[in-house]
Enzyme design. Structure first.
Site, short mmCIF file in Angstrom:
data_model
loop_
_atom_site.label_atom_id
_atom_site.label_comp_id
_atom_site.label_asym_id
_atom_site.label_seq_id
_atom_site.Cartn_x
_atom_site.Cartn_y
_atom_site.Cartn_z
N PRO A 2 0.83 -1.21 0.00
CA PRO A 2 0.00 0.00 0.00
C PRO A 2 0.87 1.26 0.00
O PRO A 2 1.82 1.35 0.77
CB PRO A 2 -0.79 -0.11 1.31
CG PRO A 2 -0.65 -1.52 1.77
CD PRO A 2 0.63 -2.03 1.19
N GLU A 3 0.55 2.19 -0.89
CA GLU A 3 1.25 3.48 -0.95
C GLU A 3 0.29 4.56 -0.44
O GLU A 3 -0.79 4.25 0.04
CB GLU A 3 1.72 3.75 -2.38
CG GLU A 3 2.63 2.64 -2.92
CD GLU A 3 3.12 2.88 -4.34
OE1 GLU A 3 3.21 4.04 -4.77
OE2 GLU A 3 3.41 1.89 -5.03
N LYS A 57 3.30 6.53 4.28
CA LYS A 57 2.57 5.26 4.25
C LYS A 57 2.23 4.75 5.65
O LYS A 57 1.85 3.60 5.82
CB LYS A 57 3.41 4.20 3.54
CG LYS A 57 3.87 4.58 2.14
CD LYS A 57 4.77 3.49 1.57
CE LYS A 57 5.53 3.98 0.36
NZ LYS A 57 6.51 3.00 -0.11
N HIS A 91 -4.00 -15.06 10.24
CA HIS A 91 -3.04 -13.95 10.23
C HIS A 91 -3.60 -12.66 10.83
O HIS A 91 -3.17 -11.58 10.48
CB HIS A 91 -2.49 -13.66 8.82
CG HIS A 91 -1.99 -14.89 8.13
ND1 HIS A 91 -0.90 -15.58 8.59
CD2 HIS A 91 -2.43 -15.54 7.03
CE1 HIS A 91 -0.69 -16.62 7.80
NE2 HIS A 91 -1.60 -16.63 6.85
N ARG A 109 2.26 -11.67 5.64
CA ARG A 109 3.72 -11.76 5.44
C ARG A 109 4.51 -11.07 6.54
O ARG A 109 5.72 -11.20 6.61
CB ARG A 109 4.10 -11.22 4.05
CG ARG A 109 3.56 -12.15 2.96
CD ARG A 109 4.00 -11.73 1.59
NE ARG A 109 5.43 -11.86 1.39
CZ ARG A 109 6.08 -11.45 0.31
NH1 ARG A 109 5.38 -10.90 -0.68
NH2 ARG A 109 7.37 -11.59 0.20
N ARG A 259 14.34 -1.59 -8.14
CA ARG A 259 12.91 -1.81 -8.42
C ARG A 259 12.65 -1.87 -9.92
O ARG A 259 13.24 -1.12 -10.71
CB ARG A 259 12.08 -0.67 -7.81
CG ARG A 259 12.29 -0.45 -6.32
CD ARG A 259 11.94 -1.63 -5.47
NE ARG A 259 10.54 -2.02 -5.60
CZ ARG A 259 9.55 -1.48 -4.89
NH1 ARG A 259 9.81 -0.54 -4.01
NH2 ARG A 259 8.29 -1.86 -5.08
#
Ligand SMILES: [Zn+2]
Length: 270
Positions: A2-3, A57, A91, A109, A259
């Site tokens: 997420p940005e 973020k 999770h 994660r 990237r």
């Protein structure tokens, strides 16, 4: 990951469900995701949330007594409001119980996490001190000062949260395409007018993406569980080797600053 537009949508969708409501119970199901004071008081138990802030973020839930909890969603983190009876997904690491609902922090994660602070000033002085200005409010003169001090290319510099907070791989590629800047261009060589243009395009891009609910590539959802739709408006991200929407030449792909980067070598000039 997420940005800024996705995290801003999480913030906005949390506000209606959390502000002014008392937290009467906090359960930590996985203690290694919480850093700092991990007891119920550190996680705002017994308090009402007075504001929900965002810097880049990261999010912060601020309690009425000034205590705050900073949340970074990392790669796969989510903050979801759910009815207490709703089954709990795997999770789920932390659950805040409020009248009629729960706030759940889920993160398969576990690149995200939660940091507790006894006062908002501690969050600003410690965790947020090394963050650059937020991408939605940074002024071009501030960005120019920071870009002048780096030897990196513009793509790598805009990804650096210490220079500007909130952009990630999706929105940097989209932004550089939008203002026709080549990702390899050394950041310190940009002129004042180019940076003003960059900041103008950045605000427009981020506002449009926020209005579309952000981009959902895999599993991003806001606090109500809604997916974003801005991915359908991406012009370069995820479109490597496809025709440029502006000049119809084939889009290029390379690794920049570690990237994957997609750009048009015909209309994004060096
Ligand atoms: Zn092009």
């Amino acid at each position: 990951m997420p940005e800024l537009p996705e995290v801003e949508n999480v913030r906005r969708t949390l506000c209606g469900g959390l502000l002014g409501r008392p937290i009467y119970r906090v359960r930590v199901l996985r203690s290694d995701v919480v850093h700092g004071q991990t007891g119920p008081a550190g996680l705002l138990c017994g308090q009402k949330i007075s504001s929900i802030e965002r810097r880049g973020k990261q999010l912060a839930l601020v309690g009425e007594n000034g205590r705050c909890v900073c949340i970074h969603l990392g790669m796969t983190g989510a903050l979801v409001l759910a009815a207490a009876r709703q089954s709990r997904p795997e999770h789920t690491h932390v659950i805040w119980s409020l009248p009629g609902r729960q706030l759940r922090f889920q993160d398969p994660r576990r690149f995200g996490g939660i940091w507790t602070f006894s006062h908002h000033s501690q969050l600003s002085e410690q965790r947020w001190r090394n963050l650059g200005h937020d991408a939605l409010s940074i002024r071009s003169c501030e960005l120019m000062k920071r870009l002048a001090r780096t030897r990196r290319c513009i793509k790598a510099a805009l990804l650096d949260q210490g220079i500007i907070a909130g952009l990630g791989n999706i929105y940097v590629d989209e932004l550089l395409f939008s203002c026709r800047l080549n990702p390899f261009c050394p950041a310190s060589t940009l002129q004042g007018k180019q940076i003003q243009r960059l900041v103008r395009h950045m605000r427009q891009l981020l506002r449009r993406a926020i209005a579309a609910g952000g981009s959902t590539l895999r599993d991003y959802v806001d606090a109500h569980g809604h997916r974003g739709s801005y991915q359908s408006q991406h012009r370069v991200y995820g479109r490597a080797t496809k025709p440029c929407v502006r000049c119809h030449q084939c889009l290029s792909v390379a690794t920049v600053g570690g990237r994957r980067t997609v750009w048009c070598s015909h209309c994004q000039i060096p």
